[in-house]
Design an enzyme around this catalytic site. Structure first.
Site, PDB file in Angstrom:
ATOM      1  N   ARG A 156      45.970  31.927  30.635  1.00 42.24           N
ATOM      2  CA  ARG A 156      44.820  32.936  30.878  1.00 42.24           C
ATOM      3  C   ARG A 156      44.717  34.305  30.376  1.00 42.24           C
ATOM      4  O   ARG A 156      44.374  34.641  29.439  1.00 42.24           O
ATOM      5  CB  ARG A 156      44.293  32.706  32.298  1.00 42.24           C
ATOM      6  CG  ARG A 156      42.757  33.090  32.536  1.00 42.24           C
ATOM      7  CD  ARG A 156      42.249  34.450  32.664  1.00 42.24           C
ATOM      8  NE  ARG A 156      43.055  35.145  33.561  1.00 42.24           N
ATOM      9  CZ  ARG A 156      43.170  36.356  33.424  1.00 42.24           C
ATOM     10  NH1 ARG A 156      42.183  37.193  32.730  1.00 42.24           N
ATOM     11  NH2 ARG A 156      43.644  37.196  34.547  1.00 42.24           N
ATOM     12  N   ASP A 157      45.354  35.108  31.351  1.00 41.17           N
ATOM     13  CA  ASP A 157      45.454  36.624  31.072  1.00 41.17           C
ATOM     14  C   ASP A 157      46.140  36.747  29.542  1.00 41.17           C
ATOM     15  O   ASP A 157      45.766  37.619  28.855  1.00 41.17           O
ATOM     16  CB  ASP A 157      46.080  37.350  32.062  1.00 41.17           C
ATOM     17  CG  ASP A 157      45.666  38.564  32.013  1.00 41.17           C
ATOM     18  OD1 ASP A 157      45.122  39.333  31.196  1.00 41.17           O
ATOM     19  OD2 ASP A 157      46.175  39.235  33.189  1.00 41.17           O
ATOM     20  N   HIS A 171      50.241  42.809  39.751  1.00 41.55           N
ATOM     21  CA  HIS A 171      49.772  42.484  38.715  1.00 41.55           C
ATOM     22  C   HIS A 171      49.795  43.649  37.694  1.00 41.55           C
ATOM     23  O   HIS A 171      49.179  44.692  37.604  1.00 41.55           O
ATOM     24  CB  HIS A 171      48.455  41.859  38.689  1.00 41.55           C
ATOM     25  CG  HIS A 171      47.898  41.445  37.430  1.00 41.55           C
ATOM     26  ND1 HIS A 171      47.213  40.213  37.149  1.00 41.55           N
ATOM     27  CD2 HIS A 171      47.534  42.122  36.358  1.00 41.55           C
ATOM     28  CE1 HIS A 171      46.747  40.062  35.813  1.00 41.55           C
ATOM     29  NE2 HIS A 171      46.871  41.058  35.355  1.00 41.55           N
ATOM     30  N   HIS A 205      50.489  45.507  34.032  1.00 41.41           N
ATOM     31  CA  HIS A 205      50.521  45.416  32.399  1.00 41.41           C
ATOM     32  C   HIS A 205      51.726  46.424  32.098  1.00 41.41           C
ATOM     33  O   HIS A 205      52.102  47.381  33.034  1.00 41.41           O
ATOM     34  CB  HIS A 205      49.114  45.797  32.013  1.00 41.41           C
ATOM     35  CG  HIS A 205      48.286  44.359  32.086  1.00 41.41           C
ATOM     36  ND1 HIS A 205      47.978  43.672  31.042  1.00 41.41           N
ATOM     37  CD2 HIS A 205      47.663  43.941  33.180  1.00 41.41           C
ATOM     38  CE1 HIS A 205      47.186  42.485  31.501  1.00 41.41           C
ATOM     39  NE2 HIS A 205      46.796  42.914  32.821  1.00 41.41           N
ATOM     40  N   CYS A 224      43.507  42.650  28.273  1.00 44.34           N
ATOM     41  CA  CYS A 224      42.331  42.429  28.570  1.00 44.34           C
ATOM     42  C   CYS A 224      40.985  42.708  27.469  1.00 44.34           C
ATOM     43  O   CYS A 224      41.396  43.900  26.961  1.00 44.34           O
ATOM     44  CB  CYS A 224      41.848  43.225  29.853  1.00 44.34           C
ATOM     45  SG  CYS A 224      40.230  42.972  30.418  1.00 44.34           S
ATOM     46  N   ASN A 246      50.730  41.700  30.036  1.00 46.51           N
ATOM     47  CA  ASN A 246      51.451  41.602  31.415  1.00 46.51           C
ATOM     48  C   ASN A 246      52.798  41.865  31.034  1.00 46.51           C
ATOM     49  O   ASN A 246      53.503  41.546  30.298  1.00 46.51           O
ATOM     50  CB  ASN A 246      51.161  40.421  32.040  1.00 46.51           C
ATOM     51  CG  ASN A 246      49.666  40.083  32.592  1.00 46.51           C
ATOM     52  OD1 ASN A 246      48.933  39.543  31.973  1.00 46.51           O
ATOM     53  ND2 ASN A 246      49.444  40.759  33.765  1.00 46.51           N
TER      54      ASN A 246
HETATM   55  C1  LIG Z   1      30.573  37.600  33.914  1.00 47.20           C
HETATM   56  C2  LIG Z   1      29.748  37.335  33.007  1.00 47.20           C
HETATM   57  C3  LIG Z   1      29.371  35.761  32.768  1.00 47.20           C
HETATM   58  C4  LIG Z   1      28.355  37.984  33.187  1.00 47.20           C
HETATM   59  O1  LIG Z   1      27.541  37.791  32.174  1.00 47.20           O
HETATM   60  P1  LIG Z   1      25.946  38.194  32.044  1.00 47.20           P
HETATM   61  O2  LIG Z   1      25.426  38.383  30.561  1.00 47.20           O
HETATM   62  O3  LIG Z   1      25.667  39.340  32.768  1.00 47.20           O
HETATM   63  O4  LIG Z   1      25.335  37.066  32.824  1.00 47.20           O
HETATM   64  P2  LIG Z   1      23.975  36.132  33.008  1.00 47.20           P
HETATM   65  O5  LIG Z   1      23.958  35.770  34.220  1.00 47.20           O
HETATM   66  O6  LIG Z   1      22.794  37.498  32.727  1.00 47.20           O
HETATM   67  O7  LIG Z   1      23.914  35.207  31.766  1.00 47.20           O
HETATM   68  C5  LIG Z   1      23.926  35.350  30.570  1.00 47.20           C
HETATM   69  C6  LIG Z   1      24.274  34.227  29.720  1.00 47.20           C
HETATM   70  O8  LIG Z   1      25.658  33.797  30.172  1.00 47.20           O
HETATM   71  C7  LIG Z   1      25.890  32.675  30.744  1.00 47.20           C
HETATM   72  N1  LIG Z   1      26.755  32.507  31.686  1.00 47.20           N
HETATM   73  C8  LIG Z   1      26.718  33.191  32.964  1.00 47.20           C
HETATM   74  N2  LIG Z   1      27.659  33.116  33.525  1.00 47.20           N
HETATM   75  C9  LIG Z   1      28.705  31.927  32.909  1.00 47.20           C
HETATM   76  C10 LIG Z   1      30.021  31.290  33.307  1.00 47.20           C
HETATM   77  N3  LIG Z   1      30.430  31.713  34.395  1.00 47.20           N
HETATM   78  N4  LIG Z   1      30.324  30.576  32.235  1.00 47.20           N
HETATM   79  C11 LIG Z   1      29.570  30.478  31.260  1.00 47.20           C
HETATM   80  N5  LIG Z   1      28.302  31.047  30.805  1.00 47.20           N
HETATM   81  C12 LIG Z   1      28.049  31.827  31.807  1.00 47.20           C
HETATM   82  C13 LIG Z   1      24.457  32.306  31.064  1.00 47.20           C
HETATM   83  O9  LIG Z   1      24.380  30.983  31.145  1.00 47.20           O
HETATM   84  C14 LIG Z   1      23.646  32.870  30.019  1.00 47.20           C
HETATM   85  O10 LIG Z   1      23.744  31.960  28.780  1.00 47.20           O
HETATM   86  P3  LIG Z   1      22.454  32.233  27.690  1.00 47.20           P
HETATM   87  O11 LIG Z   1      21.373  31.914  28.539  1.00 47.20           O
HETATM   88  O12 LIG Z   1      22.581  33.512  27.156  1.00 47.20           O
HETATM   89  O13 LIG Z   1      22.928  31.151  26.643  1.00 47.20           O
HETATM   90  C15 LIG Z   1      30.105  37.885  31.758  1.00 47.20           C
HETATM   91  O14 LIG Z   1      29.980  39.334  31.944  1.00 47.20           O
HETATM   92  C16 LIG Z   1      31.507  37.363  31.326  1.00 47.20           C
HETATM   93  O15 LIG Z   1      31.839  36.445  30.989  1.00 47.20           O
HETATM   94  N6  LIG Z   1      32.569  38.435  31.326  1.00 47.20           N
HETATM   95  C17 LIG Z   1      33.754  38.077  30.861  1.00 47.20           C
HETATM   96  C18 LIG Z   1      34.745  38.445  32.097  1.00 47.20           C
HETATM   97  C19 LIG Z   1      36.320  38.118  31.537  1.00 47.20           C
HETATM   98  O16 LIG Z   1      36.692  37.076  31.426  1.00 47.20           O
HETATM   99  N7  LIG Z   1      36.923  39.391  31.476  1.00 47.20           N
HETATM  100  C20 LIG Z   1      38.618  39.239  31.275  1.00 47.20           C
HETATM  101  C21 LIG Z   1      39.164  38.556  32.574  1.00 47.20           C
HETATM  102  S1  LIG Z   1      39.325  39.929  33.694  1.00 47.20           S
HETATM  103  C22 LIG Z   1      40.672  40.516  33.371  1.00 47.20           C
HETATM  104  O17 LIG Z   1      41.661  40.232  32.472  1.00 47.20           O
HETATM  105  C23 LIG Z   1      41.434  41.443  34.551  1.00 47.20           C
HETATM  106  C24 LIG Z   1      42.474  40.591  35.322  1.00 47.20           C
HETATM  107  C25 LIG Z   1      41.860  39.536  36.071  1.00 47.20           C
HETATM  108  O18 LIG Z   1      43.362  39.836  34.546  1.00 47.20           O
HETATM  109  C26 LIG Z   1      43.348  41.380  36.387  1.00 47.20           C
HETATM  110  C27 LIG Z   1      43.926  42.876  35.450  1.00 47.20           C
HETATM  111  O19 LIG Z   1      44.751  42.867  34.821  1.00 47.20           O
HETATM  112  O20 LIG Z   1      43.220  43.819  36.071  1.00 47.20           O
END
Ligand SMILES: CC(C)(COP(=O)([O-])OP(=O)([O-])OC[C@H]1O[C@@H](n2cnc3c(N)ncnc32)[C@H](O)[C@@H]1OP(=O)([O-])[O-])[C@@H](O)C(=O)NCCC(=O)NCCSC(=O)C[C@@](C)(O)CC(=O)[O-]
Length: 310
Positions: free
Chosen positions: A18-19, A210, A212, A243, A252
């Site tokens: 995933r990450d 966690h 990086h 990320c 990581n």
């Molecule tokens: C959170 C959202 C979805 C909000 O996104 P948004 O645009 O605010 O959501 P919305 O509710 O306004 O919906 C907009 C569109 O997204 C769709 N939608 C809404 N939710 C979903 C969903 N769950 N799955 C699939 N589709 C979704 C929804 O259906 C709609 O589709 P449209 O009508 O435009 O076709 C968006 O901002 C997003 O996907 N962000 C990605 C975040 C991400 O994956 N980041 C990387 C991981 S975090 C990380 O790596 C850190 C970590 C964890 O590893 C720890 C560290 O190292 O710190």
């Protein structure tokens, strides 16, 4: 040297599928992700973060979440976790029967906005029904806390912000949390302060590290966390990752490097380091670049020179 202050065993969650892969620019076939999971479990990993149910527009690499979850052959005793930022993601994940879901928040307002398009307070409102639904369904809940020492947009993050996020996570029923150094800027004392702030709300058994490795501090930070009694860590085979919302941050800490450190301290992980190094080499080859694990490189070089001598 005494190892009395270190935990006797450590559980590693490999977040490589995933990450590690979420930020990969080239398409990585679902079959490769599935084989990566299989190789990790065969090497002795008991926890694997498989995929995320996020918007495919935001993170296209994770759009094959269903195919990956459906394709893995589960090994009894292994915990398979997935990221779910909201109810839509949770409902999609539910059909794929994860053992644990991860809600992911940040100690930085700016990062929260960039990563999940809402404020910290709004994120907690979104997570609350997800946590409730998961627990009702008998699925464990972890909370990732990003940017606990530094943020690409806000700079240093005060431990109080971490304490605040941990309190909010606890308040909605999140069972355990990750103290994440998302951009790898932490040093041991900073990481210890972030963990200390988290300890006001979670006991040590429910906190994971966690880290990086952008500034090469991740192993030192791991050691600093171990010295506090942390015994759950996330890492990524071959040091994969980064990320999409933390430009310039590297992957990581490599799982191979953490395992080498832990085994050197006499700490049990249940992981076969040679098999893990093979997995790191295998995925790196699929991605067309050398492994990011120093231990992986060293073990492969040692093997190659032993083979030459034969
Ligand atoms: C959170 C959202 C979805 C909000 O996104 P948004 O645009 O605010 O959501 P919305 O509710 O306004 O919906 C907009 C569109 O997204 C769709 N939608 C809404 N939710 C979903 C969903 N769950 N799955 C699939 N589709 C979704 C929804 O259906 C709609 O589709 P449209 O009508 O435009 O076709 C968006 O901002 C997003 O996907 N962000 C990605 C975040 C991400 O994956 N980041 C990387 C991981 S975090 C990380 O790596 C850190 C970590 C964890 O590893 C720890 C560290 O190292 O710190």
């Amino acid at each position: 040297m005494s190892t009395a202050n270190y935990p006797a065993r450590v559980r590693l969650i490999d977040v490589g599928p995933r990450d590690g892969l979420q930020n990969e620019k080239q398409p990585v076939p679902a079959a490769v992700k599935i084989e990566l999971v299989h190789r990790l479990q065969a090497a002795g990993l008991w926890e694997i973060e498989v995929t995320s149910y996020v918007s495919p527009k935001w993170v296209p690499q994770m759009a094959d979440n269903h195919a990956v979850m459906a394709g893995i052959t589960r090994q009894p005793g292994v915990r398979y976790s997935v990221l779910t930022p909201n109810l839509k993601g949770f409902e999609a994940a539910l059909a794929d029967r994860p053992d644990e879901i991860v809600v992911f928040g940040a100690a930085s307002e700016a990062f929260s906005q960039k990563n999940i398009n809402c404020s910290i307070a709004e994120s907690i409102e979104r997570f609350a029904p997800v946590v409730e639904a998961a627990r009702k369904a008998g699925i464990a809940v972890r909370g990732a806390m990003s940017c606990t020492v530094g943020c690409p947009y806000e700079g240093d993050i005060a431990p109080e912000r971490v304490g605040m996020l941990a309190r909010l996570m606890k308040g909605i029923g999140v069972q355990r949390v990750d103290v994440a150094d998302t951009i790898g800027v932490g040093t041991p004392l900073k990481v210890q302060r972030a963990i200390e702030a988290t300890l006001a709300h979670y006991d040590i058994d429910h906190i994971s590290g966690h880290f990086h490795d952008t500034y090469g501090q991740a192993l030192a930070n791991t050691l600093a966390a171990l010295q506090m009694g942390v015994w759950n860590f996330q890492s990524s085979v071959a040091g994969l990752g980064g990320c999409p919302y933390a430009k310039g941050a590297t992957g990581n800490v490599a799982t191979e490097d953490v395992v080498y450190l832990l085994h050197g301290l006499g700490i049990d992980t249940g992981i076969d380091l040679e098999a893990l190094a093979d997995t790191g080499a295998w995925i790196s080859e699929r991605l067309g670049r050398p492994t990011g694990s120093r231990v992986g490189r060293a073990l492969l070089a040692k093997r190659a020179s032993a083979a030459e001598r034969c």
